[in-house]
Design an enzyme around this catalytic site. Structure first.
Site, PDB file in Angstrom:
ATOM      1  N   PRO A 126     -45.640  35.989 -52.901  1.00  0.00           N
ATOM      2  CA  PRO A 126     -44.333  35.839 -52.259  1.00  0.00           C
ATOM      3  C   PRO A 126     -43.150  35.760 -53.231  1.00  0.00           C
ATOM      4  CG  PRO A 126     -45.524  33.770 -52.206  1.00  0.00           C
ATOM      5  CD  PRO A 126     -46.455  34.781 -52.787  1.00  0.00           C
ATOM      6  N   CYS A 127     -43.404  35.811 -54.520  1.00  0.00           N
ATOM      7  CA  CYS A 127     -42.303  35.540 -55.455  1.00  0.00           C
ATOM      8  C   CYS A 127     -41.190  36.579 -55.372  1.00  0.00           C
ATOM      9  CB  CYS A 127     -42.814  35.387 -56.879  1.00  0.00           C
ATOM     10  SG  CYS A 127     -43.783  36.762 -57.482  1.00  0.00           S
TER      11      CYS A 127
END
Ligand SMILES: [Zn+2]
Lengths: 204, 689
Positions: A158-159
């Site tokens: 998800p970064c």
């Protein structure tokens, strides 16, 4: 949403809307609940048309056990060469509180329940998406434990989701299609062979 | 149509399991079944909405063990799980009997008519399985029992499509009728009837068949067809035809109309026009006294009747899981950032770490990160109370475990395995003899043994890390590694300075290797680079003898070890990625050069760091032909003299200096003060801990 992040409540709303939209398609997603948290999932079987792909995922290791073969042949079995290998894609979208974005988890299985390796999965990605796969850093994939099932799944990390969605949401803010999940999955899905039917985007 | 070709043939089920199924089975075996081999009920499901080309699937997932029913628009099948305790009992299970047992149950449901009220009793299966939970190996074999009539069912005419039999209006009406019917039930039912009633097509439950037939209505028998083959119906039709034959053969005049109901919805459009319409010849089965013949064991991936096998260790065995996760991270680095990165050459490099102190611990951890799988530590110390805070592989308990603490080499190896079980780590407890440290007669045997062990270890590894306490203890491994042409990475710490370097890799076969003149403008090739001792003009001696305690254990700023260890590992990795490997020329970074021969960038000879200035330089220096550790003279003397040569070097103070000509050189140099010591002196006396 201008920062590309969404609240849990917003995300659950998008999930409900997304599942509702997908009900009309050939691949309806399911809305699930775990300890008061909503998440969605899809199982999708795909045929491997290509012989090369076929051999890649078939498992010949059952040769190790020799077995007396049933003697009687059954001539009412359709003998057509119709043994296309088929693999199962399992996708989950779960909200991540720490990143304030949804996260995509997935696994790919052979018919015997064995995992198809990530490099073999990527060999199946259509050529025109491969380029994107190479250049886009937001498709970074790691293996991690599924937060609810406790089993290992691949995870689109998800970064980079917020950065990506900042661009996407600002671009489509005037658009009728306003489901965050829909925009996000349309963008990142193809690199993991998740393609959304166009009908999902229609607001009818 | 010939007699042969009109025999009705069926597309068999292909079992499809997902990982969740095996996880749940393993969990149940461990926590509930134990050694209990009794039959366990399972629920599977099939679907009639796949597009052409998909196999006729019977799906089992995580939920197969709970009676939760099939997913929306899918159909239930009941299964019996025979989970065996051993591979032998799996192999020896009477397959014929298993099939017949369930076959007779299905037959009973047919004859008693209970399958009319609950048609899902026609869809049953056997799963014979053996789960080897130590290896995460699973053996399994499915059977989908189908009752065989005395004579085969035959087709009256070729199958037609539903769209050829019914008008568009009728078809759309049938779609509505189907949805209304199925949605009115608690769960979708796979077998139903279609009755024409004053121009409309009604779908109704199988249990009303008799009523319609008695009313003289035409009844079409429908079933949810998982087959996507254009010419052939799927497996569920087999037992359905037996049920129809048993109960209604006479009333149907030995002929039945079947709709193989296939329902695809795509992009919001629902379609059943591709469903098959069959007219089938049947004969009565109500006169059968015994249980009829039964078939149905599934073919495996090679289209043979035989069990299947899956090895799930990579996704279920925790240690394999760690291994594949580590591999995945490294592969991603290659896939995404450095396509040329050769991970295999790194993971296959066997590393020998001399010293399991601050540097040894950190180097090992960093090697793990790069996927190195073979790591050996050499140390002769025990974990002391001061160690754990700086030496990252040890904890407090290691100090008090045994008198004086655990052996460092072994404790470090054990700790590494705790961090990552996939590593092959070993600890060897030996002392390394040093020049100037006289070997007493009583210690000779032990010393010889240690030397032999060290020689074997150096031979067995590819890269030697010199991370030892004292300067002179690096002498013997430097010499051994030079004579065996191993890669050597050396790291040493001062208080706030450090040195990380790779030793030159001289071939010693050509004459005067180190004297070959290379233009100063050219980087020095790897086989002309110097070693840790090349800059010294004195042979290593007893550097601990005349020092106070704080001088012996040079205290460095705690962060230094992390920096130097990380650089030592990265230097090795860069070297391994260079096209020329050990002979890679030394980059000095002076001209903003870009190393095109190595995907990771520059490959320096030395990295010298000055923490007080947060500065690093990358000098390179040539091998010194009078070096006491790597010069041809010394290496040759070691190769010729072996242990006797080494003992002389340990015991006789000036032996090495005499041998290499350093003594002579010292005499020739009238004024030693002219020697430019600057940084060199600082480094040559610098020790690690
Ligand atoms: Zn040297």
């Amino acid at each position: 949403m201008s920062l590309g992040v969404i609240s849990e409540e917003e995300c659950f709303g998008f999930m409900e809307d997304f599942v509702q939209r997908s009900k009309k398609s050939s691949e309806p997603w399911d809305l699930m609940e775990h300890g008061g948290k909503l998440y969605i999932y899809l199982k999708s079987w795909k045929v491997l048309s290509n012989q090369k792909d076929h051999s890649k995922v078939s498992d010949n290791s059952s040769d190790r056990i020799s077995e007396p073969v049933e003697t009687e042949t059954d001539h009412t079995i359709c003998s057509d060469e119709f043994s296309n290998a088929c693999i199962l894609f399992e996708y989950y979208v779960i909200y991540s509180e720490s990143y304030s974005v949804p996260v995509l988890y997935f696994n790919v299985y052979n018919s015997n329940g064995g995992l198809v390796s990530l490099s073999d999965v990527w060999d199946l990605v259509p050529a025109h998406y491969k380029e994107r796969l190479e250049e886009n850093r937001w498709t970074f994939i790691t293996q991690s434990e599924h937060p609810y099932l406790g089993r290992p799944y691949y995870q689109l990390h998800p970064c980079h989701t917020a950065t990506l969605m900042k661009d996407v949401t600002s671009m489509t803010s005037s658009n009728a299609c306003s489901n965050y999940l829909l925009s996000w999955l349309s963008a990142v899905g193809p690199v993991v062979l998740l393609s959304l039917p166009l009908t999902l985007a229609s607001d009818t | 149509m010939t007699q042969e070709s009109n025999v009705l043939q069926f597309v068999p089920f292909n079992s499809f399991l997902d990982g969740g199924f095996w996880h749940k089975l393993s969990d149940n075996k461990l926590n509930h079944y134990g050694l209990d081999e009794s039959i366990k009920p399972l629920t599977a499901w099939y679907y009639n909405g796949d597009s052409t080309g998909m196999p006729c699937r019977m799906n089992l997932e995580y939920t197969a063990f709970d009676n939760v029913g099939p997913p929306a628009r899918c159909f239930r099948a009941h299964g019996n799980l025979y989970n065996k305790n051993t591979l032998d009992s799996f192999k020896e299970a009477d397959k014929k009997q298993l099939l017949e047992e369930l076959g007779s149950e299905i037959w009973k449901a047919v004859t008693t008519g209970s399958a009319i009220t609950d048609p899902s009793k026609l869809s049953q299966f056997v799963l014979l399985a053996f789960a080897d939970l130590k290896k995460y190996h699973y053996y399994f074999w499915f059977a989908f029992p189908a009752i065989c009539p005395k004579t085969d069912f035959t087709l009256v005419k070729k199958p037609s499509k539903l769209s050829d039999k019914f008008s568009t209006e009728q078809i759309s009406q049938l779609i509505d009728s189907y949805n209304n019917f199925q949605n009115s039930l608690k769960e979708y039912v796979g077998y139903f009837i279609i009755v024409e009633d004053t121009n409309t097509l009604i779908i109704d439950q199988l249990e009303n068949t008799q009523k319609y037939l008695d009313d003289g209505k035409k009844v079409l028998f429908g079933f949810a067809d998982p087959s996507t083959v254009e010419s052939h119906p799927g497996w569920p039709l087999r037992n359905y035809l037996s049920l129809i034959s048993y109960h209604w053969c006479k009333q149907l005049n030995n002929k039945v109309d079947i709709i193989c109901f296939r329902y695809v919805s795509q992009a919001g459009i629902h379609n059943i026009g591709h469903s098959l319409y069959l007219t089938v010849n049947i004969s009565t089965m109500s006169d059968i006294q015994d249980i009829p013949k039964c078939v149905g064991w599934e073919k495996n991936e090679r289209q043979k009747l035989g069990p299947r096998f899956v090895n799930l260790s990579s996704s279920m065995d925790p240690s394999r899981l760690a291994e594949s996760a580590v591999d995945l991270n490294l592969k991603l680095m290659r896939w995404r950032l450095l396509p040329e990165l050769d991970l295999d050459v790194i993971s296959q490099t066997k590393c020998l770490l001399l010293g399991a102190g601050t540097l040894g611990c950190n180097v090992a951890r960093c090697l793990l990160g790069w996927g190195v799988r073979n790591i050996t530590f050499i140390d002769n110390g025990r974990v002391s109370y001061s160690n754990p805070v700086r030496q990252t592989l040890f904890v407090f308990n290691d100090c008090k475990e045994t008198a004086g603490g655990l052996l460092k080499a072994e404790a470090a190896a054990d700790s590494l395995k705790k961090i990552f079980p996939g590593v092959n780590a070993t600890g060897v407890n030996i002392s390394i003899p040093m020049p100037g440290h006289t070997i007493t007669d009583g210690a000779i045997k032990q010393t010889k043994d240690d030397i032999e062990t060290l020689e074997k270890l150096v031979s067995a590894h590819d890269a030697i890390f010199l991370l030892l306490d004292t300067r002179e203890s690096r002498w013997l491994p430097t010499l051994m590694a030079a004579s065996k042409q191993k890669t050597v990475i050396c790291a040493a710490l001062g208080f706030d300075t450090f040195l990380v370097m790779r030793h030159g890799n001289q071939s010693y076969t050509d004459t005067g290797t180190s004297n070959v003149n290379i233009p100063l403008s050219q980087p020095i090739p790897g086989n002309h680079l110097g070693c840790y001792f090349c800059n010294d003009v004195v042979a290593p001696g007893d550097s601990t003898r005349d020092r106070t305690l704080d001088q012996q254990c040079t205290v460095s700023r705690p962060g230094m070890s992390f920096i130097a260890s990380a650089l030592a590992v990265e230097l090795l990795v860069s070297l391994l990625q260079h096209k020329d490997k050990q002979t890679a020329p030394a980059d000095t970074g002076v001209n903003d050069e870009i190393n095109t021969e190595c995907s990771l960038g520059l490959v320096p000879h030395q990295i010298r760091g000055f923490l007080s200035r947060y500065q690093q330089i990358m000098p390179a220096s040539r091998a010194f032909d009078k070096c006491t550790a790597c010069s041809k003279t010394v290496v040759q003397a070691y190769k010729d003299g072996g242990i006797e040569f080494l003992l002389k070097a340990f015991n006789e103070p000036h032996y090495l200096e005499d041998l290499t000509g350093l003594t002579l050189m010292h005499q020739e140099t009238a004024d030693a003060e002219v020697w430019d010591f600057d940084d060199e002196e600082e480094f040559s006396s610098m020790d690690t801990q």
